[in-house]
Write a protein that holds these residues in place. Structure first.
Motif, PDB file in Angstrom:
ATOM      1  N   LEU A  18       0.832  -1.203   0.000  1.00 25.19           N
ATOM      2  CA  LEU A  18       0.000   0.000   0.000  1.00 25.19           C
ATOM      3  C   LEU A  18       0.868   1.254   0.000  1.00 25.19           C
ATOM      4  N   GLU A  19       1.923   1.261   0.798  1.00 28.98           N
ATOM      5  CA  GLU A  19       2.839   2.405   0.807  1.00 28.98           C
ATOM      6  C   GLU A  19       3.396   2.650  -0.588  1.00 28.98           C
ATOM      7  N   HIS A  20       3.786   1.580  -1.273  1.00 29.97           N
ATOM      8  CA  HIS A  20       4.319   1.698  -2.634  1.00 29.97           C
ATOM      9  C   HIS A  20       3.263   2.305  -3.569  1.00 29.97           C
ATOM     10  N   VAL A  21       2.025   1.842  -3.439  1.00 31.53           N
ATOM     11  CA  VAL A  21       0.934   2.376  -4.269  1.00 31.53           C
ATOM     12  C   VAL A  21       0.781   3.870  -4.033  1.00 31.53           C
ATOM     13  N   LEU A  22       0.766   4.272  -2.768  1.00 35.68           N
ATOM     14  CA  LEU A  22       0.551   5.688  -2.444  1.00 35.68           C
ATOM     15  C   LEU A  22       1.690   6.562  -2.958  1.00 35.68           C
ATOM     16  N   VAL A  23       2.919   6.114  -2.792  1.00 33.78           N
ATOM     17  CA  VAL A  23       4.063   6.896  -3.268  1.00 33.78           C
ATOM     18  C   VAL A  23       4.051   6.970  -4.796  1.00 33.78           C
ATOM     19  N   THR A  24       3.786   5.842  -5.451  1.00 33.88           N
ATOM     20  CA  THR A  24       3.729   5.820  -6.919  1.00 33.88           C
ATOM     21  C   THR A  24       2.635   6.744  -7.430  1.00 33.88           C
ATOM     22  N   ALA A  25       1.452   6.644  -6.827  1.00 33.41           N
ATOM     23  CA  ALA A  25       0.338   7.495  -7.248  1.00 33.41           C
ATOM     24  C   ALA A  25       0.655   8.966  -6.990  1.00 33.41           C
ATOM     25  N   HIS A  26       1.319   9.241  -5.877  1.00 33.92           N
ATOM     26  CA  HIS A  26       1.703  10.625  -5.558  1.00 33.92           C
ATOM     27  C   HIS A  26       2.635  11.183  -6.637  1.00 33.92           C
ATOM     28  N   HIS A  27       3.615  10.398  -7.037  1.00 36.34           N
ATOM     29  CA  HIS A  27       4.559  10.857  -8.056  1.00 36.34           C
ATOM     30  C   HIS A  27       3.898  11.018  -9.424  1.00 36.34           C
ATOM     31  N   GLN A  28       2.809  10.289  -9.657  1.00 36.04           N
ATOM     32  CA  GLN A  28       2.108  10.368 -10.939  1.00 36.04           C
ATOM     33  C   GLN A  28       0.913  11.329 -10.884  1.00 36.04           C
ATOM     34  N   ASN A  29       0.822  12.098  -9.784  1.00 37.45           N
ATOM     35  CA  ASN A  29      -0.303  13.027  -9.592  1.00 37.45           C
ATOM     36  C   ASN A  29      -1.652  12.328  -9.700  1.00 37.45           C
ATOM     37  N   CYS A  30      -1.730  11.141  -9.076  1.00 33.32           N
ATOM     38  CA  CYS A  30      -2.956  10.340  -9.104  1.00 33.32           C
ATOM     39  C   CYS A  30      -3.554  10.198  -7.706  1.00 33.32           C
ATOM     40  N   LEU A  31      -3.418  11.235  -6.871  1.00 36.13           N
ATOM     41  CA  LEU A  31      -3.999  11.209  -5.532  1.00 36.13           C
ATOM     42  C   LEU A  31      -4.908  12.409  -5.339  1.00 36.13           C
ATOM     43  N   THR A  32      -5.983  12.183  -4.625  1.00 33.78           N
ATOM     44  CA  THR A  32      -6.792  13.264  -4.074  1.00 33.78           C
ATOM     45  C   THR A  32      -6.699  13.097  -2.570  1.00 33.78           C
ATOM     46  N   VAL A  33      -6.290  14.147  -1.879  1.00 31.58           N
ATOM     47  CA  VAL A  33      -5.995  14.064  -0.455  1.00 31.58           C
ATOM     48  C   VAL A  33      -6.926  14.982   0.328  1.00 31.58           C
ATOM     49  N   GLY A  34      -7.521  14.445   1.390  1.00 32.48           N
ATOM     50  CA  GLY A  34      -8.400  15.219   2.262  1.00 32.48           C
ATOM     51  C   GLY A  34      -9.829  14.707   2.207  1.00 32.48           C
ATOM     52  N   VAL A  35     -10.513  14.778   3.332  1.00 32.90           N
ATOM     53  CA  VAL A  35     -11.888  14.286   3.405  1.00 32.90           C
ATOM     54  C   VAL A  35     -12.792  15.090   2.470  1.00 32.90           C
ATOM     55  N   TYR A  36     -12.761  16.405   2.601  1.00 32.21           N
ATOM     56  CA  TYR A  36     -13.619  17.256   1.768  1.00 32.21           C
ATOM     57  C   TYR A  36     -13.254  17.114   0.292  1.00 32.21           C
ATOM     58  N   GLU A  37     -11.965  17.155  -0.012  1.00 34.12           N
ATOM     59  CA  GLU A  37     -11.507  17.057  -1.403  1.00 34.12           C
ATOM     60  C   GLU A  37     -11.917  15.727  -2.026  1.00 34.12           C
ATOM     61  N   SER A  38     -11.815  14.655  -1.233  1.00 31.05           N
ATOM     62  CA  SER A  38     -12.187  13.329  -1.736  1.00 31.05           C
ATOM     63  C   SER A  38     -13.684  13.243  -2.002  1.00 31.05           C
ATOM     64  N   ALA A  39     -14.494  13.744  -1.067  1.00 31.74           N
ATOM     65  CA  ALA A  39     -15.948  13.721  -1.263  1.00 31.74           C
ATOM     66  C   ALA A  39     -16.335  14.538  -2.492  1.00 31.74           C
ATOM     67  N   LYS A  40     -15.705  15.681  -2.656  1.00 24.74           N
ATOM     68  CA  LYS A  40     -15.986  16.533  -3.815  1.00 24.74           C
ATOM     69  C   LYS A  40     -15.602  15.810  -5.114  1.00 24.74           C
ATOM     70  N   PHE A  41     -14.426  15.170  -5.116  1.00 28.96           N
ATOM     71  CA  PHE A  41     -13.974  14.437  -6.308  1.00 28.96           C
ATOM     72  C   PHE A  41     -14.964  13.322  -6.642  1.00 28.96           C
ATOM     73  N   LEU A  42     -15.349  12.520  -5.617  1.00 30.56           N
ATOM     74  CA  LEU A  42     -16.257  11.398  -5.861  1.00 30.56           C
ATOM     75  C   LEU A  42     -17.629  11.872  -6.329  1.00 30.56           C
ATOM     76  N   ASN A  43     -18.065  13.029  -5.864  1.00 31.81           N
ATOM     77  CA  ASN A  43     -19.333  13.591  -6.324  1.00 31.81           C
ATOM     78  C   ASN A  43     -19.265  13.931  -7.807  1.00 31.81           C
ATOM     79  N   GLU A  44     -18.136  14.503  -8.234  1.00 30.74           N
ATOM     80  CA  GLU A  44     -17.980  14.905  -9.636  1.00 30.74           C
ATOM     81  C   GLU A  44     -17.625  13.741 -10.555  1.00 30.74           C
TER      82      GLU A  44
END
Length: 152
Positions: A18-44
């Motif tokens: 999981l750590e590897h996934v998170l770091v890889t996704a972070h480097h590829q700009n494939c993360l949404t971070v934060g409760v509010y930001e995540s809910a907003k992303f999933l809504n859209e």
């Protein structure tokens, strides 16, 4: 006793995966971070994420607002067949995601989405291993699989 050691070893391995996934996704700009930001992303983009990580340490367990947000995010993930994990180890998450960040302020790491904006992230073997872990957990009737991230 022997099987407990095997399970612990597997949990440590999947935590590192999981750590590897998170770091890889972070480097590829494939993360949404934060409760509010995540809910907003999933809504859209309800089909725009491949993994939801809910992070909570013991000192946050009495935060009623955070618990409500988590329940809503969990329900959304279940309804939309999105893999979801609960992790402890907020300091380790900060090490993984903020050391490489240029932000001066601390981010809300209680919810992290791995989003599928990159074909590379979908092809990531580590992500597929985490997805298998989530699926196996569901087959064992674990509604919300839990992993512990260890400080290093």
């Amino acid at each position: 006793p022997v099987t407990e050691g095997v399970v612990r070893c597997d949990m440590e391995t999947i935590s590192q995966t999981l750590e590897h996934v998170l770091v890889t996704a972070h480097h590829q700009n494939c993360l949404t971070v934060g409760v509010y930001e995540s809910a907003k992303f999933l809504n859209e983009y309800p089909d725009g994420a491949v993994l939801c990580v809910l992070a909570l340490d013991e000192e946050d367990e009495d935060d009623a607002a955070l618990q409500i947000h988590f329940k809503l995010l969990q329900a959304f993930c279940y309804d939309n067949y999105l893999d979801i994990l609960r992790v402890t180890g907020m300091r380790r998450l900060a090490q993984l995601l903020e050391e490489t960040s240029n932000r001066s302020e601390s981010r809300d790491l209680h919810c992290i989405l791995v989003i599928n904006t990159s074909e590379q992230i979908l092809q990531c073997e580590a992500l597929q291993q985490v997805a298998r872990f989530c699926e196996e957990s569901r087959h064992r009737y674990e509604c919300l699989p839990h992993l512990e991230l260890q400080d290093r």
